[in-house]
Design a protein around this motif. Structure first.
Motif, PDB file in Angstrom:
ATOM      1  N   GLY A 201       0.818  -1.211   0.000  1.00  0.00           N
ATOM      2  CA  GLY A 201       0.000   0.000   0.000  1.00  0.00           C
ATOM      3  C   GLY A 201       0.847   1.254   0.000  1.00  0.00           C
ATOM      4  O   GLY A 201       2.046   1.222  -0.260  1.00  0.00           O
ATOM      5  N   ALA A 202       0.176   2.371   0.330  1.00  0.00           N
ATOM      6  CA  ALA A 202       0.867   3.668   0.315  1.00  0.00           C
ATOM      7  C   ALA A 202       0.820   4.279   1.718  1.00  0.00           C
ATOM      8  O   ALA A 202       0.547   3.578   2.684  1.00  0.00           O
ATOM      9  CB  ALA A 202       0.183   4.568  -0.701  1.00  0.00           C
ATOM     10  N   LYS A 203       1.070   5.549   1.804  1.00  0.00           N
ATOM     11  CA  LYS A 203       1.044   6.324   3.054  1.00  0.00           C
ATOM     12  C   LYS A 203       1.910   5.680   4.123  1.00  0.00           C
ATOM     13  O   LYS A 203       1.423   5.116   5.110  1.00  0.00           O
ATOM     14  CB  LYS A 203      -0.398   6.472   3.564  1.00  0.00           C
ATOM     15  N   ALA A 226       3.706   1.192  -2.658  1.00  0.00           N
ATOM     16  CA  ALA A 226       4.384   2.501  -2.753  1.00  0.00           C
ATOM     17  C   ALA A 226       5.358   2.699  -1.599  1.00  0.00           C
ATOM     18  O   ALA A 226       6.312   3.464  -1.726  1.00  0.00           O
ATOM     19  CB  ALA A 226       3.348   3.618  -2.785  1.00  0.00           C
ATOM     20  N   ILE A 227       5.135   2.007  -0.473  1.00  0.00           N
ATOM     21  CA  ILE A 227       6.058   2.234   0.649  1.00  0.00           C
ATOM     22  C   ILE A 227       7.448   1.664   0.345  1.00  0.00           C
ATOM     23  O   ILE A 227       8.442   2.130   0.888  1.00  0.00           O
ATOM     24  CB  ILE A 227       5.508   1.748   2.007  1.00  0.00           C
ATOM     25  N   GLY A 316       0.831  -3.319  -5.761  1.00  0.00           N
ATOM     26  CA  GLY A 316       0.819  -2.399  -6.903  1.00  0.00           C
ATOM     27  C   GLY A 316      -0.232  -1.315  -6.717  1.00  0.00           C
ATOM     28  O   GLY A 316      -0.986  -1.313  -5.740  1.00  0.00           O
ATOM     29  N   ASN A 317      -0.259  -0.407  -7.685  1.00  0.00           N
ATOM     30  CA  ASN A 317      -1.225   0.682  -7.632  1.00  0.00           C
ATOM     31  C   ASN A 317      -2.571   0.199  -8.202  1.00  0.00           C
ATOM     32  O   ASN A 317      -2.795   0.206  -9.408  1.00  0.00           O
ATOM     33  CB  ASN A 317      -0.677   1.871  -8.436  1.00  0.00           C
ATOM     34  N   ILE A 318      -3.447  -0.226  -7.292  1.00  0.00           N
ATOM     35  CA  ILE A 318      -4.717  -0.844  -7.690  1.00  0.00           C
ATOM     36  C   ILE A 318      -5.602   0.144  -8.441  1.00  0.00           C
ATOM     37  O   ILE A 318      -6.346  -0.222  -9.338  1.00  0.00           O
ATOM     38  CB  ILE A 318      -5.439  -1.376  -6.421  1.00  0.00           C
ATOM     39  N   GLU A 319      -5.488   1.430  -8.054  1.00  0.00           N
ATOM     40  CA  GLU A 319      -6.344   2.447  -8.699  1.00  0.00           C
ATOM     41  C   GLU A 319      -6.125   2.530 -10.202  1.00  0.00           C
ATOM     42  O   GLU A 319      -7.022   2.886 -10.948  1.00  0.00           O
ATOM     43  CB  GLU A 319      -6.099   3.812  -8.064  1.00  0.00           C
ATOM     44  N   VAL A 320      -4.906   2.173 -10.668  1.00  0.00           N
ATOM     45  CA  VAL A 320      -4.678   2.192 -12.124  1.00  0.00           C
ATOM     46  C   VAL A 320      -4.679   0.766 -12.690  1.00  0.00           C
ATOM     47  O   VAL A 320      -4.244   0.526 -13.811  1.00  0.00           O
ATOM     48  CB  VAL A 320      -3.363   2.925 -12.497  1.00  0.00           C
ATOM     49  N   GLY A 321      -5.160  -0.170 -11.899  1.00  0.00           N
ATOM     50  CA  GLY A 321      -5.326  -1.547 -12.379  1.00  0.00           C
ATOM     51  C   GLY A 321      -4.076  -2.412 -12.288  1.00  0.00           C
ATOM     52  O   GLY A 321      -4.035  -3.496 -12.877  1.00  0.00           O
ATOM     53  N   ALA A 322      -3.045  -1.951 -11.557  1.00  0.00           N
ATOM     54  CA  ALA A 322      -1.820  -2.759 -11.447  1.00  0.00           C
ATOM     55  C   ALA A 322      -1.982  -3.820 -10.352  1.00  0.00           C
ATOM     56  O   ALA A 322      -1.665  -3.578  -9.191  1.00  0.00           O
ATOM     57  CB  ALA A 322      -0.634  -1.842 -11.149  1.00  0.00           C
ATOM     58  N   LYS A 323      -2.510  -4.974 -10.754  1.00  0.00           N
ATOM     59  CA  LYS A 323      -2.853  -6.012  -9.773  1.00  0.00           C
ATOM     60  C   LYS A 323      -1.945  -7.237  -9.849  1.00  0.00           C
ATOM     61  O   LYS A 323      -2.046  -8.129  -9.003  1.00  0.00           O
ATOM     62  CB  LYS A 323      -4.273  -6.540 -10.058  1.00  0.00           C
TER      63      LYS A 323
END
Ligand code: 3PG
Length: 409
Positions: A201-203, A226-227, A316-323
């Motif tokens: 995840g991020a943050k 992202a971390i 991955g960045n799920i919001e852009v579909g990187a699953k």
């Protein structure tokens, strides 16, 4: 008795649960649920959280309780819980959806609620008093019940009126889903080994307490999502346009920790093209999107050997579909013999529709709440129940052993 259930004993034994209420027939129950689900074009798009609370509603209706449901919806999903009411209606035809909890209609419906009946009030966050934890608002909510049941683990990290404030006014309990969450997540406090902790995840700033807590407990900690970019940057790598934390975090104490494993390759995106690269090879304008295949291969041995795995946050960045990376990890964990505890909103979004989703030992309904519970071993919603002004009398178990036997048999 297996070692991993002892933490639940410490946390759960003195808490009042819904199952402790002896006679629910005709009893007015305020039930806090988390119905914060994804809604698209007026329809429920992701129903994981709703499915999880159906047994609680079946229990209350079959026992003849008169139940008023309080729930919220995140502003980005729209303001109305009406699509959720439509989703629930085939399961509970007696359900009434009431848009205004101050209206005469609401009071009338409430007065005439039959045994086994259900009222669902509109998104509680549409009223200011909720997020402010206004005591007058909390007392008004409490006026709809004789007791309060919190079965909304996933929002119990919030000091809101319907989570914390209402417990000042009514005998208060935790619901069955909440109990399951505590039972499963608390296994992480006394884990079986080898224990692999996977954090994505991020943050990053919200995840530091978790790293600090679980580095001593886990045998290996895989950091992805992202971390991991923050780690690459701290190692002196150029990360291009990849997502990194806004605040400067000092990672030096983590960088030298041998338990931490980072992705060895990353799926990236640059000028509309996709690549797989080492973290040291990122160029100007390039974005890291996901962990690569080699990373999955490297971790497969650890997953196979693990006895216990806790996983929060996608790779991955799920919001852009990187699953892809998340799915590769899910496949390996689902076919391993480890006890696996998985959670986090984006992780669920990535995995809910895959064949692996039902193969984990437990999937937490919590996002932020899972992180906070794992970091602190409690939540504001649990503390409020512990410190309530009108504690219900619950039958004391004869012994620790008999209590554990009853709960886990
Ligand atoms: C969640 O989706 O994590 C919970 O429903 C809590 O929502 P919130 O982060 O908007 O408080």
């Amino acid at each position: 008795m297996a070692k991993q259930i002892m933490p639940f004993f410490t946390i759960g034994m003195n808490l009042p649960f819904l199952r402790n209420i002896e006679n629910l027939k005709g009893k007015r129950v305020i039930l806090r649920l988390d119905l914060n689900v994804s809604i698209k074009d007026g329809y429920v798009f992701e129903d994981f959280r709703i499915k999880k609370i159906i047994p609680t509603l079946e229990y209350l209706t079959s026992k003849g309780a008169k139940t008023v449901i309080i729930a919220h919806l995140d502003k980005k999903e729209g303001k109305s819980l009406e699509p959720v009411a439509r989703y629930l209606f085939p399961f509970f035809p007696k359900l009434r959806f009431l848009p205004d909890l101050y209206s005469n209609e609401a009071k009338e419906e409430w007065k005439n609620l039959p045994e086994g009946g259900l009222i669902l009030f509109e998104n509680i966050r549409n009223w200011k008093g909720e997020e402010e934890n206004n005591p007058v608002f909390a007392e008004y909510l409490a006026s709809f019940g004789e007791c309060y049941v919190n079965d909304a683990f996933s929002v119990s990290h919030r000091n809101h009126a319907s989570i914390v404030g209402v417990t000042e006014f009514l005998p208060s309990y935790l619901g069955p889903l909440f109990e399951e969450e505590i039972k499963n997540l608390s296994k992480a406090f006394d884990p079986s080994h080898p224990f692999l902790f996977i954090l994505g995840g991020a943050k990053f700033e919200t995840k530091i307490p978790l790293l600090e807590k679980f580095l001593p407990l886990a045998d290996k900690v895989f950091v992805g999502g992202a971390i991991a970019n923050d780690f690459f940057k701290a190692q002196g790598n150029f990360v291009g346009d990849s997502l990194v934390s806004e605040t400067n975090i000092d990672l030096s104490k983590f960088l030298s920790n041998e338990k931490i494993i980072l992705p060895v390759d990353c799926r990236t995106q640059h000028k509309g093209f996709r690549y797989t690269k080492k973290p040291s090879e990122i160029s100007v304008g390039e974005k890291i999107w996901d962990a690569g295949e080699k990373t999955a291969k490297n971790i497969s041995k650890l997953i196979k050997e693990a006895s216990f795995i806790v996983w929060n946050g996608p790779l991955g960045n799920i919001e852009v579909g990187a699953k892809e990376g998340t799915i590769e990890f899910a496949k390996m964990i689902a076919s391993s013999n480890a006890t696996s505890i998985v959670g986090g909103g984006d992780t669920i979004t990535a995995l809910e529709k895959t064949e692996y989703f039902n193969k984990f030992t437990f999937v937490s309904s919590g996002g932020g709440a899972m992180l906070d519970f794992l970091a602190n071993e409690t939540l504001p919603g649990i503390e409020a129940i512990k410190k309530q002004k009108h504690p219900p009398k619950i039958p004391k178990p004869a012994s620790k052993k008999s209590w554990l036997k009853k709960i886990f048999s």
